[in-house]
Design a protein around this motif. Structure first.
Motif, PDB file in Angstrom:
ATOM      1  N   VAL A   1       3.814   6.027  -6.103  1.00 42.44           N
ATOM      2  CA  VAL A   1       3.777   4.950  -7.102  1.00 42.44           C
ATOM      3  C   VAL A   1       4.047   5.509  -8.493  1.00 42.44           C
ATOM      4  O   VAL A   1       4.828   4.942  -9.275  1.00 42.44           O
ATOM      5  N   LYS A   2       3.444   6.645  -8.840  1.00 37.52           N
ATOM      6  CA  LYS A   2       3.673   7.254 -10.155  1.00 37.52           C
ATOM      7  C   LYS A   2       5.143   7.646 -10.324  1.00 37.52           C
ATOM      8  O   LYS A   2       5.754   7.402 -11.366  1.00 37.52           O
ATOM      9  N   ARG A   3       5.677   8.244  -9.280  1.00 43.68           N
ATOM     10  CA  ARG A   3       7.099   8.654  -9.325  1.00 43.68           C
ATOM     11  C   ARG A   3       8.006   7.435  -9.484  1.00 43.68           C
ATOM     12  O   ARG A   3       8.949   7.439 -10.260  1.00 43.68           O
TER      13      ARG A   3
ATOM     14  N   LYS B   1       1.259   5.517  -1.482  1.00 43.16           N
ATOM     15  CA  LYS B   1       0.522   6.685  -1.971  1.00 43.16           C
ATOM     16  C   LYS B   1       0.571   6.679  -3.496  1.00 43.16           C
ATOM     17  O   LYS B   1       1.572   6.255  -4.090  1.00 43.16           O
ATOM     18  N   ALA B   2      -0.422   7.188  -4.119  1.00 43.91           N
ATOM     19  CA  ALA B   2      -0.507   7.215  -5.583  1.00 43.91           C
ATOM     20  C   ALA B   2       0.610   8.065  -6.181  1.00 43.91           C
ATOM     21  O   ALA B   2       1.212   7.699  -7.203  1.00 43.91           O
ATOM     22  N   SER B   3       0.954   9.192  -5.536  1.00 41.88           N
ATOM     23  CA  SER B   3       2.025  10.053  -6.063  1.00 41.88           C
ATOM     24  C   SER B   3       3.370   9.345  -6.009  1.00 41.88           C
ATOM     25  O   SER B   3       4.191   9.456  -6.923  1.00 41.88           O
TER      26      SER B   3
ATOM     27  N   ASN C   1       0.857  -1.186   0.000  1.00 37.60           N
ATOM     28  CA  ASN C   1       0.000   0.000   0.000  1.00 37.60           C
ATOM     29  C   ASN C   1       0.893   1.236   0.000  1.00 37.60           C
ATOM     30  O   ASN C   1       1.613   1.499   0.964  1.00 37.60           O
TER      31      ASN C   1
ATOM     32  N   ARG D   1       7.245   4.457 -10.730  1.00 39.92           N
ATOM     33  CA  ARG D   1       7.079   3.835 -12.053  1.00 39.92           C
ATOM     34  C   ARG D   1       7.876   4.576 -13.118  1.00 39.92           C
ATOM     35  O   ARG D   1       8.513   3.962 -13.965  1.00 39.92           O
TER      36      ARG D   1
ATOM     37  N   GLN E   1       9.743  -2.980 -12.593  1.00 38.82           N
ATOM     38  CA  GLN E   1       9.678  -2.259 -11.328  1.00 38.82           C
ATOM     39  C   GLN E   1      10.315  -3.071 -10.209  1.00 38.82           C
ATOM     40  O   GLN E   1      10.969  -2.522  -9.315  1.00 38.82           O
TER      41      GLN E   1
END
Length: 187
Positions: free
Chosen positions: A21-23, A17-19, A15, A25, A35
């Motif tokens: 995960v984007k960073r 944070k979305a920010s 789990n 990736r 990844q």
């Protein structure tokens, strides 16, 4: 999960944070394709260098630089030892095999010679005498050598080509050169 019959992986979820995960990736795409590989390399990097996320990064880097300096100094000492004990003797042997001249190194430590004053006084008192015949022969040889050397020097000319360095040219026959070499060898 099986990937084309080669490897079998088990996947677990995290789990985040979305920010983040984007960073991550975008970072993983730049570094490696996967990844998982990117995360694994990051963990290896931190474990290998001993960095801890909670510590100040500058202090960790300075500590690592100190460790690396010690390693580097140890490697330099090993390379110097190899150069002294292995490379130089081998090079000297190869040069002697091919007839190259070897630069003689001066010894690092010199022993002091004890000089006795008594021997010096005796040497000053002794005069070296040479028989007259031997002296005359030596002077004749010296005069002959002077004449031969003068002849060779007179037959040297300086050549200045349009391209390249100037050089000296010896204008005597092969017989004269062999004669001069023989004369020098017989002295």
């Amino acid at each position: 999960m099986r990937v084309k019959g080669k490897y079998e992986y088990k996947y677990l979820a995290l789990n985040l944070k979305a920010s983040v995960v984007k960073r991550f990736r975008s970072f993983a795409k730049k570094m490696t394709g996967s990844q998982s590989e990117a995360l694994e390399k990051m963990i290896d990097f931190f474990e290998w260098h001993g960095f801890k996320p909670n510590d100040r990064f500058v202090d960790s880097i300075l500590e690592e630089i100190r460790k690396n300096r010690k390693r580097t100094e140890a490697n330099i000492a090993i390379l110097r030892d190899i150069e002294i004990n292995q490379t130089r003797p081998n090079n000297a042997m190869l040069l002697s095999l091919f007839g190259e001249s070897i630069k003689e190194e001066k010894p690092i430590r010199k022993e002091k010679k004890l000089v006795k004053k008594e021997h010096e006084n005796k040497k000053e008192e002794i005069e070296i005498t040479v028989p007259k015949i031997r002296y005359e022969r030596l002077t004749d040889k010296m005069e002959m050598l002077k004449r031969e050397s003068q002849y060779v020097v007179e037959h040297i000319t300086l050549v200045k080509p349009s391209f390249g360095k100037p050089y000296l040219k010896l204008e005597i026959t092969e017989g004269e050169l062999e004669n001069y070499k023989r004369t020098l060898k017989n002295l």
